[in-house]
Scaffold this motif. Structure first.
Motif, PDB file in Angstrom:
ATOM      1  N   GLU A  80       0.916  -1.131  -0.116  1.00 18.55           N
ATOM      2  CA  GLU A  80       0.052  -0.065  -0.091  1.00 18.55           C
ATOM      3  C   GLU A  80       0.841   1.317  -0.021  1.00 18.55           C
ATOM      4  N   TRP A  81       1.879   1.342   1.027  1.00 18.71           N
ATOM      5  CA  TRP A  81       2.837   2.300   0.953  1.00 18.71           C
ATOM      6  C   TRP A  81       3.668   2.738  -0.492  1.00 18.71           C
ATOM      7  N   ALA A  82       4.198   1.535  -0.962  1.00 17.00           N
ATOM      8  CA  ALA A  82       4.750   1.704  -2.510  1.00 17.00           C
ATOM      9  C   ALA A  82       3.749   2.149  -3.394  1.00 17.00           C
ATOM     10  N   ALA A  83       2.573   1.871  -3.278  1.00 17.43           N
ATOM     11  CA  ALA A  83       1.829   2.163  -4.247  1.00 17.43           C
ATOM     12  C   ALA A  83       1.430   3.841  -4.190  1.00 17.43           C
ATOM     13  N   PHE A  84       1.033   4.174  -3.037  1.00 21.63           N
ATOM     14  CA  PHE A  84       0.866   5.440  -2.500  1.00 21.63           C
ATOM     15  C   PHE A  84       2.021   6.490  -2.829  1.00 21.63           C
ATOM     16  N   CYS A  85       3.385   6.095  -2.299  1.00 19.61           N
ATOM     17  CA  CYS A  85       4.419   6.866  -2.824  1.00 19.61           C
ATOM     18  C   CYS A  85       4.864   6.875  -4.385  1.00 19.61           C
ATOM     19  N   ALA A  86       4.199   5.830  -5.163  1.00 21.20           N
ATOM     20  CA  ALA A  86       4.578   6.159  -6.498  1.00 21.20           C
ATOM     21  C   ALA A  86       3.636   6.968  -7.219  1.00 21.20           C
ATOM     22  N   GLY A  87       2.418   7.066  -6.523  1.00 22.21           N
ATOM     23  CA  GLY A  87       1.424   8.032  -7.030  1.00 22.21           C
ATOM     24  C   GLY A  87       1.749   9.518  -6.621  1.00 22.21           C
ATOM     25  N   VAL A  88       2.424   9.542  -5.570  1.00 21.05           N
ATOM     26  CA  VAL A  88       2.821  10.760  -4.896  1.00 21.05           C
ATOM     27  C   VAL A  88       3.742  11.374  -6.208  1.00 21.05           C
ATOM     28  N   ALA A  90       4.319  10.674  -9.070  1.00 26.80           N
ATOM     29  CA  ALA A  90       3.862  10.760 -10.523  1.00 26.80           C
ATOM     30  C   ALA A  90       2.633  11.952 -10.554  1.00 26.80           C
ATOM     31  N   GLY A  91       2.633  12.666  -9.419  1.00 26.87           N
ATOM     32  CA  GLY A  91       1.805  13.779  -9.385  1.00 26.87           C
ATOM     33  C   GLY A  91       0.338  13.235  -9.329  1.00 26.87           C
ATOM     34  N   ASP A  94      -1.505  15.758  -6.565  1.00 29.53           N
ATOM     35  CA  ASP A  94      -1.500  17.156  -6.726  1.00 29.53           C
ATOM     36  C   ASP A  94      -2.780  18.024  -6.474  1.00 29.53           C
ATOM     37  N   VAL A  95      -2.845  18.982  -5.703  1.00 25.06           N
ATOM     38  CA  VAL A  95      -3.978  19.381  -5.361  1.00 25.06           C
ATOM     39  C   VAL A  95      -3.928  21.026  -5.698  1.00 25.06           C
ATOM     40  N   ASP A  96      -4.796  21.699  -6.569  1.00 21.10           N
ATOM     41  CA  ASP A  96      -4.697  22.945  -6.878  1.00 21.10           C
ATOM     42  C   ASP A  96      -5.044  23.752  -5.392  1.00 21.10           C
ATOM     43  N   ALA A  97      -4.214  24.544  -4.743  1.00 17.46           N
ATOM     44  CA  ALA A  97      -4.270  25.027  -3.522  1.00 17.46           C
ATOM     45  C   ALA A  97      -5.514  26.172  -3.512  1.00 17.46           C
ATOM     46  N   ALA A  98      -5.525  26.744  -4.541  1.00 14.88           N
ATOM     47  CA  ALA A  98      -6.589  27.669  -4.870  1.00 14.88           C
ATOM     48  C   ALA A  98      -7.955  27.213  -4.951  1.00 14.88           C
ATOM     49  N   ALA A  99      -8.088  26.149  -5.541  1.00 13.61           N
ATOM     50  CA  ALA A  99      -9.231  25.322  -5.574  1.00 13.61           C
ATOM     51  C   ALA A  99      -9.791  24.946  -4.446  1.00 13.61           C
ATOM     52  N   VAL A 100      -8.935  24.240  -3.502  1.00 15.01           N
ATOM     53  CA  VAL A 100      -9.167  23.912  -2.272  1.00 15.01           C
ATOM     54  C   VAL A 100      -9.520  24.975  -1.137  1.00 15.01           C
ATOM     55  N   ALA A 101      -9.013  26.324  -1.454  1.00 14.89           N
ATOM     56  CA  ALA A 101      -9.365  27.275  -0.409  1.00 14.89           C
ATOM     57  C   ALA A 101     -10.610  27.745  -0.757  1.00 14.89           C
ATOM     58  N   ARG A 102     -10.985  27.757  -2.100  1.00 11.64           N
ATOM     59  CA  ARG A 102     -12.391  28.161  -2.626  1.00 11.64           C
ATOM     60  C   ARG A 102     -13.500  27.094  -2.163  1.00 11.64           C
ATOM     61  N   SER A 103     -13.218  25.850  -1.869  1.00 13.09           N
ATOM     62  CA  SER A 103     -14.464  24.998  -1.564  1.00 13.09           C
ATOM     63  C   SER A 103     -14.547  24.893  -0.252  1.00 13.09           C
TER      64      SER A 103
END
Length: 103
Positions: A80-88, A90-91, A94-103
């Motif tokens: 699980e950890w290896a799969a998560f780290c690989a996803g991180v 690979a991007g 990634d979250v758009d910080a401005a979009a999160v602040a608006r939600s």
């Protein structure tokens, strides 16, 4: 260079049932009272709270919120950890910080 968690994943088998789910009871039976937790240098540089990580052995890890460690932790197998780290890396998370602040 192979990430250490990925190397452990390749060497270690998995203890999954017919549905492919993992029995995580051994992970949660471990006492973490004396665990050494670490966090990203990026959070320390900015003075922010962060997710903390500790090793459980065999490539497994536990994660917790550094600002509220009393709320408990989540524990993940090496796979699980290896799969998560690989996803991180690979991007995928990634979250758009401005979009999160608006939600």
């Amino acid at each position: 260079m192979t990430h250490p968690v990925v190397a452990v994943l390749v060497r270690a088998g998995s203890a999954s049932d017919a549905l492919g789910t993992m029995d995580k009871r051994p992970l949660y039976e471990q006492n973490l009272t004396r665990a050494v937790w670490w966090r990203s240098r990026h959070s320390r540089e900015q003075g922010l709270g962060c997710v903390e990580v500790t090793r459980l052995g065999g490539g497994a890890v536990a994660l917790r919120d550094s600002e509220f460690p009393e709320r408990g932790d989540l524990r993940f197998t090496a796979a699980e950890w290896a799969a998560f780290c690989a996803g991180v890396r690979a991007g995928e998370f990634d979250v758009d910080a401005a979009a999160v602040a608006r939600s």
